[in-house]
Scaffold this motif. Sequence first.
Motif, PDB file in Angstrom:
ATOM      1  N   ALA A 153       0.837  -1.200   0.000  1.00 37.76           N
ATOM      2  CA  ALA A 153       0.000   0.000   0.000  1.00 37.76           C
ATOM      3  C   ALA A 153       0.872   1.251   0.000  1.00 37.76           C
ATOM      4  O   ALA A 153       0.585   2.225  -0.712  1.00 37.76           O
ATOM      5  N   VAL A 169      -0.972   4.593  -0.903  1.00 34.64           N
ATOM      6  CA  VAL A 169      -2.229   4.547  -0.156  1.00 34.64           C
ATOM      7  C   VAL A 169      -2.042   3.996   1.257  1.00 34.64           C
ATOM      8  O   VAL A 169      -2.977   3.430   1.835  1.00 34.64           O
ATOM      9  N   ALA A 198      -4.416   5.773   3.648  1.00 31.35           N
ATOM     10  CA  ALA A 198      -5.799   5.338   3.407  1.00 31.35           C
ATOM     11  C   ALA A 198      -6.029   3.936   3.974  1.00 31.35           C
ATOM     12  O   ALA A 198      -7.104   3.649   4.506  1.00 31.35           O
ATOM     13  N   HIS A 208     -14.674   3.491  -2.020  1.00 31.39           N
ATOM     14  CA  HIS A 208     -13.628   4.487  -2.244  1.00 31.39           C
ATOM     15  C   HIS A 208     -13.477   4.686  -3.745  1.00 31.39           C
ATOM     16  O   HIS A 208     -13.286   3.710  -4.484  1.00 31.39           O
ATOM     17  N   CYS A 259     -11.565   6.979  -6.938  1.00 34.83           N
ATOM     18  CA  CYS A 259     -10.451   7.886  -7.254  1.00 34.83           C
ATOM     19  C   CYS A 259     -10.365   8.095  -8.760  1.00 34.83           C
ATOM     20  O   CYS A 259     -11.007   7.400  -9.540  1.00 34.83           O
ATOM     21  N   LEU A 310     -11.120   9.131  -2.779  1.00 29.41           N
ATOM     22  CA  LEU A 310      -9.780   8.776  -2.314  1.00 29.41           C
ATOM     23  C   LEU A 310      -8.768   9.575  -3.116  1.00 29.41           C
ATOM     24  O   LEU A 310      -8.848   9.626  -4.346  1.00 29.41           O
ATOM     25  N   GLY A 324      -5.408  10.542  -5.065  1.00 31.74           N
ATOM     26  CA  GLY A 324      -4.563   9.722  -5.927  1.00 31.74           C
ATOM     27  C   GLY A 324      -5.277   9.457  -7.226  1.00 31.74           C
ATOM     28  O   GLY A 324      -6.505   9.495  -7.299  1.00 31.74           O
ATOM     29  N   ALA A 329      -5.299   4.004  -7.286  1.00 30.76           N
ATOM     30  CA  ALA A 329      -5.199   4.131  -5.824  1.00 30.76           C
ATOM     31  C   ALA A 329      -6.268   3.290  -5.123  1.00 30.76           C
ATOM     32  O   ALA A 329      -5.971   2.565  -4.163  1.00 30.76           O
ATOM     33  N   LEU A 348      -5.634   0.077  -2.699  1.00 31.80           N
ATOM     34  CA  LEU A 348      -6.174   0.027  -1.334  1.00 31.80           C
ATOM     35  C   LEU A 348      -6.998  -1.237  -1.123  1.00 31.80           C
ATOM     36  O   LEU A 348      -6.865  -1.926  -0.108  1.00 31.80           O
TER      37      LEU A 348
END
Lengths: 281, 281
Positions: free
Chosen positions: A190, A195, A198, B136, B138, B158, B160, B164, B168
């Motif tokens: 991550a 991330v 997050a 989430h 992005c 999120l 990024g 991303a 995650l």
Amino acid sequence: MSRTIAVVAAGAMGAAVGARLAARGARVVTSLDGRSEASIVRARAAGMIGVGDAELAGAEIFLSIVPPDKAVGLATRMAAAIAAARTRPVYVDLNAVSPATAREVGAIVAAAGATFVDGGIFGAPPQREGKGPAFHLCGPVGDCAAILAGHGLDAKVLEGGVGAASALKMAYAGITKGLTALGAGMILAATRHGVGGALLDELGASQPELLARLAKGIPDMLPKAYRWVPEMREIAATIGEDRPESAVYTAMAEFYAAVAADHAGEERETALLMRFFAGRG
Amino acid sequence: MSRTIAVVAAGAMGAAVGARLAARGARVVTSLDGRSEASIVRARAAGMIGVGDAELAGAEIFLSIVPPDKAVGLATRMAAAIAAARTRPVYVDLNAVSPATAREVGAIVAAAGATFVDGGIFGAPPQREGKGPAFHLCGPVGDCAAILAGHGLDAKVLEGGVGAASALKMAYAGITKGLTALGAGMILAATRHGVGGALLDELGASQPELLARLAKGIPDMLPKAYRWVPEMREIAATIGEDRPESAVYTAMAEFYAAVAADHAGEERETALLMRFFAGRG
């Protein structure tokens, strides 16, 4: 007269076990030849007495508490002294090894005349107070569990012959130490993908128990990762090479080797893992 | 006028998401051609409307919720309809795929004229009441998160770019679904070595939270194991083949394939796992 119990070696677990036994009245002997200064200091603080192999072999109970890849070597080293001893010890292998390795240790010390007991330690080293980790013993346990319990250890007899305690230890460690590997690996992944913060937030929101476990388990693991390399291999052997999940643990051994090398060297990934839990992932 | 949101497919997660959106006033369309009877029943119960690809492509938001190995195929299938549509959807890939796979999906649908948003779902399908899983999102999210949040989903932006949310999701699943693999693998190993009951007792005594998680997670996993095979491969890809922990997930993919085959076939190991939690391990 107090009983003599040998505890080899005086690592973090061995010294804590020795301290508990000594505090409850046992004469605790260990081997300090060639050991690190830290081990010597730990052993003295624990009230453990450094002696030679002949005297170790004369103990009533011999507890082997070493990294998994040292278990067979210690048995081999002790075999001659055991064979020469006037009284033969009960040799208890408490290491995180596969049933096959436990049987190999057992064959070596039994050939020298010792009674072999297979064991496993479940939990963190005993502290000055409190119950401490569980010791599961199997095979020809006799009064060994009762003697250890009488000296402050949470020792229990596990049904099944030699190998049962080792199998139980491997299954338990495969879950607990395996989870630490998963957490560390995914935190690093991550972080590389940007991330980390997050992931910390999402685990905190939806998996608070897992996050709390990793926040303790991963920093605690870093200085021990080198020992977990052979332990993961023993878990793979316990599963058996013919099964696909065996390769999970073979790969974890390589992962822990990389973590250990980083921890002993550049500490790049060590720093990333510590930063993650500081909320700066 | 209510907004039209496409949700493909009407699996357990897709139908639950569709039901939530429909209950909050959206017109929810899906694809039912060639779907199982179970999916068709689920879709109808959720208030989802079966339509053709042209109409799916005309939705304001298109949510892709399919097994990881179907994400690219769905994008490829939808590309022509998207290119031909009068209005282009925001195509949101919510699947458990690596950042690289998410970018591949994004390239396909962006070439067809859609706006591509990368997303991930964290948690179990939404129930009739309650907050439900976190979404989430992005990339070029625009008002997409606000629209979904306005229709009852816990949707968040999120930081990024594209990839991303996928990273995650992969890191999160690598821990949670990875732990389920470790638990199932070690329960089976303990059972083969005759110490299943002892493992249950020891976990109950010293790791009650882990045991509770496995007691729910392993039975829940069995019917889904086939989907977790490609998901483990996507996690391995997210880590990168050059790292040793990547092979942990490659091996887990093989393990889940074996579990899925057993669950669909003889159910020998399925039965062992269920017996374990019934205290008869």
